[in-house]
Design a protein around this motif. Structure first.
Motif, PDB file in Angstrom:
ATOM      1  N   LYS A 193       0.595  -1.195  -0.036  1.00  0.00           N
ATOM      2  CA  LYS A 193       0.118  -0.487   0.110  1.00  0.00           C
ATOM      3  C   LYS A 193       0.662   1.401   0.632  1.00  0.00           C
ATOM      4  O   LYS A 193       2.074   0.585   0.151  1.00  0.00           O
ATOM      5  CB  LYS A 193      -0.925   0.229   1.054  1.00  0.00           C
ATOM      6  CG  LYS A 193      -1.927  -1.449   1.725  1.00  0.00           C
ATOM      7  CD  LYS A 193      -3.135  -1.153   2.823  1.00  0.00           C
ATOM      8  CE  LYS A 193      -3.502  -0.134   3.036  1.00  0.00           C
ATOM      9  NZ  LYS A 193      -4.714  -0.146   4.282  1.00  0.00           N
ATOM     10  N   GLY A 194       0.631   2.470  -0.473  1.00  0.00           N
ATOM     11  CA  GLY A 194       0.657   3.370  -0.044  1.00  0.00           C
ATOM     12  C   GLY A 194       2.105   3.712  -1.637  1.00  0.00           C
ATOM     13  O   GLY A 194       2.726   4.336  -0.970  1.00  0.00           O
ATOM     14  N   ARG A 195       2.392   2.903  -2.219  1.00  0.00           N
ATOM     15  CA  ARG A 195       3.968   3.100  -3.527  1.00  0.00           C
ATOM     16  C   ARG A 195       2.983   4.403  -4.270  1.00  0.00           C
ATOM     17  O   ARG A 195       1.533   5.244  -4.906  1.00  0.00           O
ATOM     18  CB  ARG A 195       3.374   1.959  -4.854  1.00  0.00           C
ATOM     19  CG  ARG A 195       3.535   0.533  -3.969  1.00  0.00           C
ATOM     20  CD  ARG A 195       4.688   0.467  -3.316  1.00  0.00           C
ATOM     21  NE  ARG A 195       5.565  -0.815  -2.973  1.00  0.00           N
ATOM     22  CZ  ARG A 195       5.819  -1.363  -2.433  1.00  0.00           C
ATOM     23  NH1 ARG A 195       7.029  -0.382  -2.054  1.00  0.00           N
ATOM     24  NH2 ARG A 195       6.285  -2.394  -2.037  1.00  0.00           N
ATOM     25  N   SER A 196       4.044   4.830  -4.222  1.00  0.00           N
ATOM     26  CA  SER A 196       4.426   6.726  -4.939  1.00  0.00           C
ATOM     27  C   SER A 196       5.599   6.458  -5.492  1.00  0.00           C
ATOM     28  O   SER A 196       6.542   5.219  -6.068  1.00  0.00           O
ATOM     29  CB  SER A 196       4.096   7.499  -3.979  1.00  0.00           C
ATOM     30  OG  SER A 196       5.497   7.924  -3.026  1.00  0.00           O
ATOM     31  N   ASN A 197       5.472   7.899  -6.518  1.00  0.00           N
ATOM     32  CA  ASN A 197       7.327   7.894  -7.070  1.00  0.00           C
ATOM     33  C   ASN A 197       7.624   7.464  -8.107  1.00  0.00           C
ATOM     34  O   ASN A 197       8.556   7.171  -8.559  1.00  0.00           O
ATOM     35  CB  ASN A 197       8.330   7.757  -5.766  1.00  0.00           C
ATOM     36  CG  ASN A 197       8.405   9.327  -5.066  1.00  0.00           C
ATOM     37  OD1 ASN A 197       7.566   9.638  -5.161  1.00  0.00           O
ATOM     38  ND2 ASN A 197       8.981   9.026  -3.552  1.00  0.00           N
ATOM     39  N   LEU A 198       6.845   6.802  -9.383  1.00  0.00           N
ATOM     40  CA  LEU A 198       6.319   5.513 -10.078  1.00  0.00           C
ATOM     41  C   LEU A 198       6.349   6.622 -11.458  1.00  0.00           C
ATOM     42  O   LEU A 198       5.994   7.531 -11.679  1.00  0.00           O
ATOM     43  CB  LEU A 198       5.565   4.638  -9.830  1.00  0.00           C
ATOM     44  CG  LEU A 198       4.665   3.695  -8.795  1.00  0.00           C
ATOM     45  CD1 LEU A 198       3.770   3.323  -8.997  1.00  0.00           C
ATOM     46  CD2 LEU A 198       5.888   2.988  -8.486  1.00  0.00           C
TER      47      LEU A 198
END
Length: 378
Positions: A193-198
């Motif tokens: 959960k909370g994946r970012s900076n992709l």
């Protein structure tokens, strides 16, 4: 005759295999003879049927979820406008989900599925084969959410779940049209959960907070629902991490709480409110600085100044404070904090953990609406 260790082991192993074969072969032979007899074979099939029926009582839940959710899944064909038809990123097919809001029916999908098209070039195919055109379209580039107003009889809106309650390891189903194969379903779990900076597409998706899943997601799944075992939509499938362009077990979905909040703001106000905290951050904050001020490693975002009469000033945040957590989430860097603040619902009171002069403390900030600076008049 002397054998080295290697040859001795080889000879011993060969002897053991030969003895096992001699011992097992008669048993296998007898079993095959028993299964070849008509009566025994029918009995074996009957036992298998009973075992499958017992298993079906537990695993039949997947079929029930599919039956409940499928009428709410939409196949999207979006023909690009002429000037975009030669672009590689001009998708022509995707997925969506039917939702109902304030008594009207809408189709919720990813902006990137339709961004090069318009209402006259978009065809929405329902599960019963009917094809519709959207009456109106709203888009939010920064979160990759789009919503389309539709009008038709006997529509089946999806049941919306609570993505904040999803935990890592929970089973989910992904619906959509991968590679234009309509009404496809895959199964997996919530992997993170909370994946970012992709790095997505043209870098337009600025405010990221993805659910990660290993349910197979491929081109064409974009905009389709990610569903829990209660048949509730908890995410909107958006992207894959892949070297080949196909599924490699890493897919990303926008949490449905975020997608629905964006949808409601677009419909009600025609724009999306962004959160505002009121701090300037140190973009050169590095590991050496972090250790110098007393942190064991580089984490968080360092404050360099405070905006007057802002949520930060009212919460007594100070210059040189290091913001370690925002609303319970550990901060990776300044960009991560900006991302979290911008997509926080305006009006929420959010806890923040700070590191100040070697001490940990918690403050609460009331997030307000970001006001776009007035354009300069020349």
């Amino acid at each position: 005759m002397l054998l080295c260790a290697k040859h001795f082991c080889t000879a011993l192993l060969a002897g053991i295999v030969l003895m096992c074969w001699v011992a097992v072969t008669p048993a296998i032979s007898q079993q095959l003879q028993e299964l070849s007899a008509p009566g025994s074979r029918e009995q074996a099939f009957a036992e298998l049927d009973r075992d499958v029926d017992s298993l079906d009582a537990q695993l039949g839940i997947y079929k029930r979820v599919v039956r409940l959710v499928s009428p709410s899944v939409v196949h999207v064909e979006a023909t690009p406008r002429p000037q975009y038809r030669l672009r590689r990123d001009a998708e022509e097919a995707g997925s969506a989900v039917l939702v109902r809001y304030r008594g009207a029916d809408y189709v919720l999908t990813n902006r990137h599925v339709i961004k090069h098209s318009d209402a006259s070039l978009i065809s929405l195919e329902l599960s019963d084969g009917r094809q519709l055109r959207p009456k109106k379209i709203w888009e939010d580039r920064e979160t990759d959410v789009a919503v389309m107003l539709i009008e038709a009889e006997n529509l089946v809106p999806a049941r919306i779940g609570n993505s904040e309650q999803m935990e890592i390891g929970e089973i989910v189903l992904a619906f959509g049209s991968p590679f234009n194969l309509q009404r496809s379903v895959t199964r997996g779990i919530i992997s993170a959960k909370g994946r970012s900076n992709l790095d997505l597409g043209e870098g337009e998706v600025m405010y990221q907070n993805f659910l990660q899943t290993d349910a197979a997601i491929n081109p064409g799944n974009s905009g389709g629902p990610l569903v829990n075992l209660r048949g509730e939509v908890i995410g909107m499938n958006t992207a894959i991490a892949s070297n080949s362009g196909g599924n490699e077990g890493i897919g990303f979905s926008i949490p449905i709480n975020i997608a629905v909040r964006i949808m409601r703001q677009l419909i009600d106000a025609g724009e999306v409110e962004r959160g505002f905290l009121g701090v300037a951050l140190d973009r050169s904050f590095d590991d050496a600085t972090a250790r110098r001020v007393g942190l064991t490693r580089l984490t968080g975002a360092r404050v360099t100044s405070i905006t007057n009469a802002s949520p930060a000033s009212e919460a007594d945040i100070q210059t040189d404070d290091i913001i370690l957590r925002f609303d319970g989430m550990l901060i990776d860097n300044d960009e991560h904090l900006i991302n979290l603040v911008k997509r926080t619902e305006v009006g929420r009171k959010v806890p923040m953990e700070l590191f100040r002069s070697g001490q940990m403390l918690t403050v609460y900030v009331n997030i307000v609406k970001w006001k776009t600076p007035e354009p300069t008049v020349r």
